[in-house]
Design a protein around this motif. Structure first.
Motif, mmCIF file in Angstrom:
data_model
loop_
_atom_site.group_PDB
_atom_site.id
_atom_site.type_symbol
_atom_site.label_atom_id
_atom_site.label_comp_id
_atom_site.label_asym_id
_atom_site.label_seq_id
_atom_site.Cartn_x
_atom_site.Cartn_y
_atom_site.Cartn_z
ATOM 1 N N VAL A 296 -2.433 -2.198 -3.481
ATOM 2 C CA VAL A 296 -2.519 -2.035 -2.038
ATOM 3 C C VAL A 296 -1.852 -0.720 -1.667
ATOM 4 C CG1 VAL A 296 -2.496 -4.535 -1.731
ATOM 5 C CG2 VAL A 296 -0.354 -3.243 -1.527
ATOM 6 N N ARG A 297 -2.041 -0.291 -0.439
ATOM 7 C CA ARG A 297 -1.496 0.992 0.000
ATOM 8 C C ARG A 297 -0.146 0.764 0.671
ATOM 9 N NH1 ARG A 297 0.111 5.672 0.657
ATOM 10 N NH2 ARG A 297 -1.148 7.381 1.512
ATOM 11 N N LEU A 298 0.874 1.328 0.078
ATOM 12 C CA LEU A 298 2.233 1.262 0.611
ATOM 13 C C LEU A 298 2.514 2.507 1.438
ATOM 14 C CD1 LEU A 298 5.216 0.261 0.719
ATOM 15 C CD2 LEU A 298 5.545 1.451 -1.470
ATOM 16 N N ILE A 306 1.931 -1.906 5.186
ATOM 17 C CA ILE A 306 0.936 -2.131 4.131
ATOM 18 C C ILE A 306 -0.461 -2.034 4.734
ATOM 19 C CG2 ILE A 306 -0.024 -3.827 2.519
ATOM 20 C CD1 ILE A 306 2.653 -2.813 1.584
ATOM 21 N N ARG A 307 -1.365 -1.378 3.991
ATOM 22 C CA ARG A 307 -2.782 -1.362 4.344
ATOM 23 C C ARG A 307 -3.579 -2.013 3.227
ATOM 24 N NH1 ARG A 307 -5.542 4.254 4.468
ATOM 25 N NH2 ARG A 307 -5.750 3.700 2.276
ATOM 26 N N LEU A 308 -4.517 -2.869 3.614
ATOM 27 C CA LEU A 308 -5.377 -3.590 2.667
ATOM 28 C C LEU A 308 -6.841 -3.334 2.989
ATOM 29 C CD1 LEU A 308 -4.094 -7.275 2.383
ATOM 30 C CD2 LEU A 308 -4.256 -5.654 0.527
ATOM 31 N N GLY A 309 -7.625 -2.984 1.985
ATOM 32 C CA GLY A 309 -9.063 -2.888 2.155
ATOM 33 C C GLY A 309 -9.732 -4.218 1.881
ATOM 34 N N LEU A 310 -11.050 -4.270 2.000
ATOM 35 C CA LEU A 310 -11.813 -5.502 1.816
ATOM 36 C C LEU A 310 -12.039 -5.806 0.341
ATOM 37 C CD1 LEU A 310 -14.614 -4.972 4.490
ATOM 38 C CD2 LEU A 310 -12.661 -6.532 4.662
#
Length: 332
Positions: A296-298, A306-310
């Motif tokens: 995930v993107r920290l 936090i950013r989460l894609g599909l």
């Protein structure tokens, strides 16, 4: 070089897990990419120097609703070049946002300030250039088009620019500001990589007044977009049936992702391609997910979260659910 999502080789090395044993949710790239057929590029596209195909720019103008567009090798190319087209200026970059904007405007003699979205209206009259992502990456925050157009007019009255990065705008209900890009000083950036899932093409578009586009083209030089990329993008931009079906699918899956996160106590926001939330234990969460093979993107700094894609398929959804359940058990 700044850190970005999609850096799976770094993940594999840091956590000693094979590269093919990762679920990459660290970008906002559509996991259901446009189906590029093996024969999508002609032999000439591989053999000849890539002359600019006027049909591609016309297809982009139709798709984005802009009067004039310049194809570039990903919006990153424009982000790096635009600061070189102005004399030293007072520049405000909305914060937090895609870090490459501030990184490049901070060079070439410009005076740079990063200003929170809530405070941008107060900064308009004390800058020459305002750069904003709309919707924002990583938070998904949005600013209404009538507000942005008012800001563009106020900046243009003194020779300024409003640069709007719409890389995640393809699933938005509101029309692109590209339709207004004949106005002085309004520059709109669009990406093929996100919605179409074709980040490897390295293709984006810039909408602006023709003299600015011409100056940008001169600075970037010849053959900036490969022949195969032009042919694939022409097909994708023209495929209205695929676009409509994909928008509906992404909105549905985005709702599922928000619901899954909410079921595990996470209140998120974002776009149809990613979810983001401010996470007090961001590094712990990031490490936990990595230990489960999920990248995930920290964000450690301005946007501490936090950013989460599909997820791309049902096993990936299940893997994410299991990792979230384990996180809750370990932290309650």
């Amino acid at each position: 070089m700044l850190e970005h999502g999609g850096n799976l080789r770094d993940a594999a090395l840091a956590f000693e897990r094979p590269l093919d044993d990762w679920l990459d949710l660290s970008t906002g790239i559509n996991p259901h990419w446009y189906p590029v057929p093996p024969s999508s590029a002609s032999a000439n596209a591989w053999h000849r120097l890539p002359e600019a195909d006027p049909a591609l720019a016309l297809a982009a103008c139709r798709y984005y609703g802009a009067p004039a567009m310049l194809p570039v090798a990903g919006t990153q190319a424009a982000i790096q070049a635009l600061p070189r087209l102005r004399a030293p200026s007072r520049v405000v970059v909305a914060a937090p946002s895609y870090a490459e904007h501030a990184h490049h405007w901070g060079q070439h003699g410009h005076s740079l300030r990063q200003v929170a979205y809530a405070d941008l209206a107060q900064a308009i009259d004390s800058c020459d250039v305002l750069v904003i992502c709309n919707p924002n990456n990583p938070t998904g925050e949005r600013i209404a088009h009538d507000v942005l157009l008012d800001w563009a007019d106020r900046l243009a009255a003194r020779g300024g620019w409003l640069v709007v990065d719409e890389a995640f705008g393809d699933t938005e209900d509101a029309a692109s500001l590209g339709a207004h890009s004949a106005r002085p000083g309004l520059v709109v950036l669009r990406s093929v990589g996100k919605f179409f899932g074709l980040a490897g093409l390295r293709l984006g578009f810039v909408a602006a007044q023709p003299p600015l586009l011409s100056a940008l083209a001169d600075l970037l030089g010849p053959w900036t977009v490969s022949g195969p990329a032009q042919q694939v993008a022409l097909a994708a931009l023209s495929d209205t049936a695929w676009q409509a079906a994909m928008r509906a699918r992404l909105r549905q899956e985005s709702a599922w992702l928000r619901q899954l996160l909410a079921a595990h106590g996470i209140a998120s926001a974002g776009t149809a391609l990613f979810q983001w939330w401010p996470e007090p234990r961001a590094e712990q969460f990031w490490r936990h997910m990595a230990q489960h093979g999920i990248w995930v993107r920290l964000f450690r700094h301005a946007a501490h979260g936090i950013r989460l894609g599909l997820p791309p398929d049902e096993p990936a959804w299940l893997r994410l659910q299991q990792a979230l359940t384990a996180w809750n058990k370990e932290n309650t």
